[in-house]
Design an enzyme around this catalytic site. Structure first.
Site, PDB file in Angstrom:
ATOM      1  N   ASP A 309       7.562 -15.674   3.620  1.00  0.00           N
ATOM      2  CA  ASP A 309       6.862 -16.876   3.160  1.00  0.00           C
ATOM      3  C   ASP A 309       5.445 -16.587   2.675  1.00  0.00           C
ATOM      4  O   ASP A 309       4.865 -17.397   1.966  1.00  0.00           O
ATOM      5  CB  ASP A 309       6.860 -17.941   4.256  1.00  0.00           C
ATOM      6  CG  ASP A 309       8.221 -18.630   4.369  1.00  0.00           C
ATOM      7  OD1 ASP A 309       9.077 -18.403   3.499  1.00  0.00           O
ATOM      8  OD2 ASP A 309       8.436 -19.396   5.315  1.00  0.00           O
ATOM      9  N   TYR A 393      10.353 -26.611   4.624  1.00  0.00           N
ATOM     10  CA  TYR A 393       9.746 -26.353   5.924  1.00  0.00           C
ATOM     11  C   TYR A 393       8.233 -26.346   5.853  1.00  0.00           C
ATOM     12  O   TYR A 393       7.643 -26.052   4.815  1.00  0.00           O
ATOM     13  CB  TYR A 393      10.246 -24.989   6.424  1.00  0.00           C
ATOM     14  CG  TYR A 393      10.432 -24.940   7.907  1.00  0.00           C
ATOM     15  CD1 TYR A 393      11.371 -25.758   8.539  1.00  0.00           C
ATOM     16  CD2 TYR A 393       9.667 -24.091   8.689  1.00  0.00           C
ATOM     17  CE1 TYR A 393      11.538 -25.716   9.907  1.00  0.00           C
ATOM     18  CE2 TYR A 393       9.828 -24.040  10.068  1.00  0.00           C
ATOM     19  CZ  TYR A 393      10.761 -24.858  10.663  1.00  0.00           C
ATOM     20  OH  TYR A 393      10.922 -24.816  12.017  1.00  0.00           O
TER      21      TYR A 393
END
Lengths: 674, 674
Positions: A309, A393
């Site tokens: 990420d 998310y």
């Protein structure tokens, strides 16, 4: 306008200048800019700079260099540019490498995918409910050995939105299609997804229509379209009548004996520099180095779901624009930083970091039982926070500074689980069914916190300390109750594991700075977050690409080029370029280069969660906290927070809640009767 | 006045009544009362009672019984008395047993000790600085096999206070004397304490005078006598314009879908009963069962330092009178409870429990990246807190209830380290020198949290779940990334260990209540506090007396008599009467009695810290937090906090902190010049 501090990120003007210079190199191709960011000055220069700065001299700043990533003629370029002189210092084409996720490109992928005939035929075969809007969610491709990774490939996962509301939760309707889209925006492969445990993508060939029993109403989270609203929570406000206790000067933060510089970049997001307490140097740099989110569903194509990420997506570019009164309470200072558009214009990232204070309950208390006198001090924290959204998310990253010279780094995981379709009635051992037809697969979140210590200087060491029973029976342990600590200085670069059964403690110390009272080197200890390491097999691409996921604590020799524990270019990476590879390469070259005792070292802490979803994590997950601490150990000469003012009602103005006094009730009833 | 709830502690009137009845038994000896407390009704009766109560019927309450501990004619009596009928249900003399610490007796010990001629001679030989006031700190005697434990023996440790201020920190001046005082208040033995590593009490015979180099000024904490005061922390207040979100009716608390009953007794302090969320039963009882603080200094007489702070001292009787605006912020409800004086009068314990709300940052957040719309809910917590002082040390015990149906139990350790003398220049491997001549010995704090679950009923099971990689190479794990959970239902009473390397999870489940969506039994998981277990050798008295210190998680069959994990009478206990002994005794009697699957079970979590003091813990220690969590796992049908109102500036009223705008500064400077 004063000149920037060497740790300050590039300003809008600096980004524009650099873009202009880079564009000059290629007059006929305007290029696609991905990154224009400050290349931090070499530490050797900065150490001298900040030493002079703290001695109130006016040092000459190191050269201000920008790092540029851009595509020209479809090839990926990296340039280093002197921001002031405009000199191009270096210019490389990074063959076989890919930039971090390009939002504009991802949108093109979505559009191309949906426009594809085969895709439209597949959608038609699903026989979706009326009004369904198909949504394509493009994901980066996690290396699985099935394709040539020098070509950018995008995985398109399919969902549908049933409600007409734009914020309806489409992750509640994962569809049974997956597509691979090429760099040239062609749909290369289309497949149905596996449903039963043993199915794999290769053997699935079933034009199964959508099972309408999967339609349900309980998966909405947006307040406008979910029906339950509790109204019992009364307002709670934080009031600071004299304002905050911090001072901000540009990116320089002063608060309760702490000083530090706030930094920011597209990849790591919030970084902290030159952290000091009461004038003493503690940490040169604190940053989240990387994170890896591999999914545990073994069925092809799910092994392609494994996101870096930071390296792939960027914590900086995905940072939320924080809203006053929503993300924090009290007096809030927001920081804006700058990124670059694909055209090379400066792009403001507004309110991406916030700074505020929090009360944290009791800091210390003692009641003298002989006099009955209590002294209690409340704990005030300084919080520096950033929140990122990576597709479904979210992560809340916050550093908490305490008056007792402690630092706590907290990650909160929230947002929406990544979902996959599952047949009604089915179950799998690597996922949880959270709604009809909705599988939330098991996955891990592995974070790597990079801690660059500078305890009373830059020559530090890592000590591993275990608490162990004294031998028994033994003349000096007659009663069998004695225990001691066993300390080992880590002499060489290595990865280490936690052991709570030995109260294992990792301390950074400065052997050249001895505490006058304890007679031991000054230090800070790591309060680790106990976590399972990477579950994927060591020979898997997941493991080879995320070397930091093998051990909880790593110590390396400092190197200017080693900020990212899984390597600099994680997009479709093949592995072999992370922290373990650096160590191996140094060890192979010379044993001296691996020495970590009394050297400029970096500590890396890998932690996270093995996230086997609960249904309570659906549709938006209550934040799961993971906390790492750093605390002084025999660094100061006593509790550094001893001077904090004693807590008083005069200052705190709490309010006593009374029960209804039965006499008052009686009296009021009597009055009412009159 | 309505009749008390069966879980309500005894009122002042009830205590007085019971004392009167007990006194009647012995008209010529008024007795020394130690305890008059509510004996909780048998669970079998209470389960029926609360079931009817929650069905809005009016059940007949179980008999209200008081348990009495008192000394008559120097023997220790236990009586059970029916509070309403005044009937004496049982009356036993507990031979060889001792009551918990008697403050009045301890004061007599101090006085007797100081008045002793030998002690005075030893003090004289120390040649203390002028103005020194000698302070005797009596401690209970931890069994070490060197004395007859059927007699009460008190260890007297010596300190001096140098300042004339009554709150000066005498723990900064531990003296080189120790005395044993008998039940009859005679000084039985006097010794010098060991100084070097290998010395033991038996070989020490040195009338060494006090080393005046030990006198120092840095160990004061009381604001009136310590010189450094920071004045940079500006006020931070919590304002709740509409009051708190909780309702209190007697000891019944209602807050954000939670209901529970607050209980309290002299030993455990705060207890929680019949805990429900949204009307569903979760826990029958939550309590701190015991704690043990053994010291790691092996030299005689230090093995006698090992305190059961609940069984010996009592968390209830040592609970602080909490002060508005000091111990908490916002709207605070305080609870008073009642104890008994040695004369048998009711004794108010005012403000020993507080109840308030806290903001806890982000509860959940999601930003839809397609619309840019964020939904963020803030987390509000309900806190029930008690703070105890046990001589030098304090513990803050708090239960946090979340809107997401989570519970977190937090211990904060603060207060003053227990100290011992050490010669200037010496060091030992089992302690830290925190000031000149002041040794802070290593020690452990081991807590045992008792969790009595009632998930959708009282037949529950414990499941141990590990996350494990799938076999590789294997046809169903082609890429080596698959992992699954392996669950084992614990069939029999046992003690279990944590294993973060497997993400080991302990779940309480109800196999009779299956989640309709996930298809699995409803459950709650334990978020353990990773801790080292007891370091003392298994054959030591420390280990035999604190059986709960061997494993982190225990499961037992429910028994009304098993509330205290180290046994009911811990004062000078010999061991063999704690949790492991109960289990062994049941297993020896019948294998059925040990079965724990689908039974009424109790879970015990042992956690704490191996506390090797830092100098930063001196003179008053910054609170060290230890946190245990309980979270629903597939208990609800989705995130139970999804209905929490979205966070808004309208309600939260945060304040934007502006930097000084350079233009404004310029303008103002210009104005000033005019």
């Amino acid at each position: 306008m004063s000149s920037p501090h060497p740790f300050d990120p590039l300003s809008a003007a600096e980004i524009a200048t650099v873009a202009r210079e880079v564009k000059k190199l290629s007059p006929n191709d305007h290029g696609i800019f991905r990154v224009i960011t400050m290349a931090e000055p070499p530490k050797a220069e900065m150490v001298q700079y900040i030493e002079q700065e703290h001695s109130h001299r006016s040092p000459a700043p190191p050269k201000r260099i920008a790092k540029v990533h851009a595509y020209f003629d479809k090839s990926f370029h990296e340039l280093m540019v002197n921001v002031e002189t405009h000199a191009i210092i270096s210019h490389d084409v990074l063959k076989g490498r890919h930039s971090h996720v390009d939002t504009a490109f991802m949108k093109q992928v979505e559009t191309a995918c949906l426009a594809d005939d085969q895709i439209q035929a597949e959608i038609k075969a699903l026989n979706l409910p009326q009004g369904a809007k198909v949504i394509v969610e493009p994901w980066t491709y996690a290396t699985d050995g099935m394709n040539d990774m020098s070509q950018r490939i995008t995985m398109c996962w399919f969902y549908m939105r049933l409600s007409s509301h734009n914020d309806a939760n489409y992750y509640a309707y994962p569809l049974d299609i997956v597509a691979e889209v090429s760099e040239a925006l062609h749909v290369v492969k289309v497949h149905r997804l596996p449903s039963s445990v043993t199915e794999s993508i290769d053997i699935v060939d079933k034009p199964t229509p959508y099972d309408h029993r999967k339609i349900h109403t309980s998966s909405e989270y947006h307040p406008e379209i979910q029906s339950q609203h509790r109204n019992t929570t009364k307002p709670l406000q934080v009031v600071q009548p004299e304002g905050p206790s911090f001072q901000i000067d540009g990116n320089y933060v002063t608060w309760e004996k702490w000083t530090m510089r706030v930094g920011f970049n597209y990849r790591e997001g919030l970084t902290l520099h030159d952290i000091r307490y009461d004038g003493r140097s503690l940490f040169y740099r604190l940053s989240l180095s990387e994170m890896f989110v591999p999914y545990g569903d073994p069925r092809c194509p799910y092994p392609r779901k494994a996101a870096f990420d930071l390296g792939n997506d960027g914590a900086g570019v995905n940072a939320n624009n924080l809203k006053l009164g929503c993300d924090c309470l009290g007096h809030i200072k927001y920081f804006d930083f700058w990124h670059v558009t694909s055209a090379g214009d400066a792009l403001k990232l507004p309110n991406v970091v916030c700074c505020h204070e929090q009360d944290d309950g009791i800091l210390w208390k003692h009641t003298n039982f002989r006099t009955g006198n209590a002294a209690v001090a409340r704990s005030r924290l300084l919080v520096l926070q950033t929140i990122i959204t990576v597709s479904n998310y979210e992560y809340v990253f916050a550093s908490y500074f305490g008056q007792d010279a402690s630092i706590h780094y907290e990650v909160r995981a929230t947002g929406i689980l990544s979902t996959a379709p599952i047949d009604i009635g089915d179950s799998v051992p690597f996922g949880t069914v959270v709604a009809p037809g909705v599988l939330a697969p098991y996955h891990q979140h592995l974070f790597c916190l990079r801690i660059d210590p500078a305890l009373d200087g830059h020559k530090n060491s890592l000590v591993v300390e275990d608490s162990v029973p004294m031998p028994f029976p033994h003349p000096s342990n007659t009663f069998g109750v004695g225990y001691v600590t066993e300390s080992t200085i880590v002499e060489e670069e290595t990865g280490l594991d936690l052991d709570h059964s030995k109260a294992r403690t990792f301390k950074v110390v400065n052997e050249n700075s001895v505490n006058a009272t304890t007679g031991t080197p000054v230090g800070f200890k790591l309060l680790p977050c106990y976590s399972q390491m990477l579950l994927a097999h060591p020979s898997s691409y997941h493991s080879r690409r995320s070397e930091f996921g093998k051990h909880a604590v790593w110590v390396t020799r400092y190197s200017d080029s080693e900020l990212f524990a899984a390597g600099t270019h994680t997009m479709q990476s093949l592995g072999g370029e992370g922290i373990e590879s650096w160590m191996k390469s140094r060890k192979d070259n010379s044993s001296n280069a691996s020495k970590t005792r009394d050297e400029d070292i970096v500590i890396w802490h890998t932690f996270g969660s093995t996230h086997n979803p609960r249904i309570e994590d659906w549709p938006v997950m209550p934040a799961e906290k993971m906390i790492v601490g750093l605390k002084p150990v025999n660094f100061f000469d006593r509790n550094p927070a001893l001077d904090v003012q004693i807590s008083s009602q005069e200052s705190n103005k709490s309010v006593l809640v009374g029960e209804k006094d039965p006499e008052v009730v009686e009296r009021e009833a009597g009055k009412a009767r009159l």
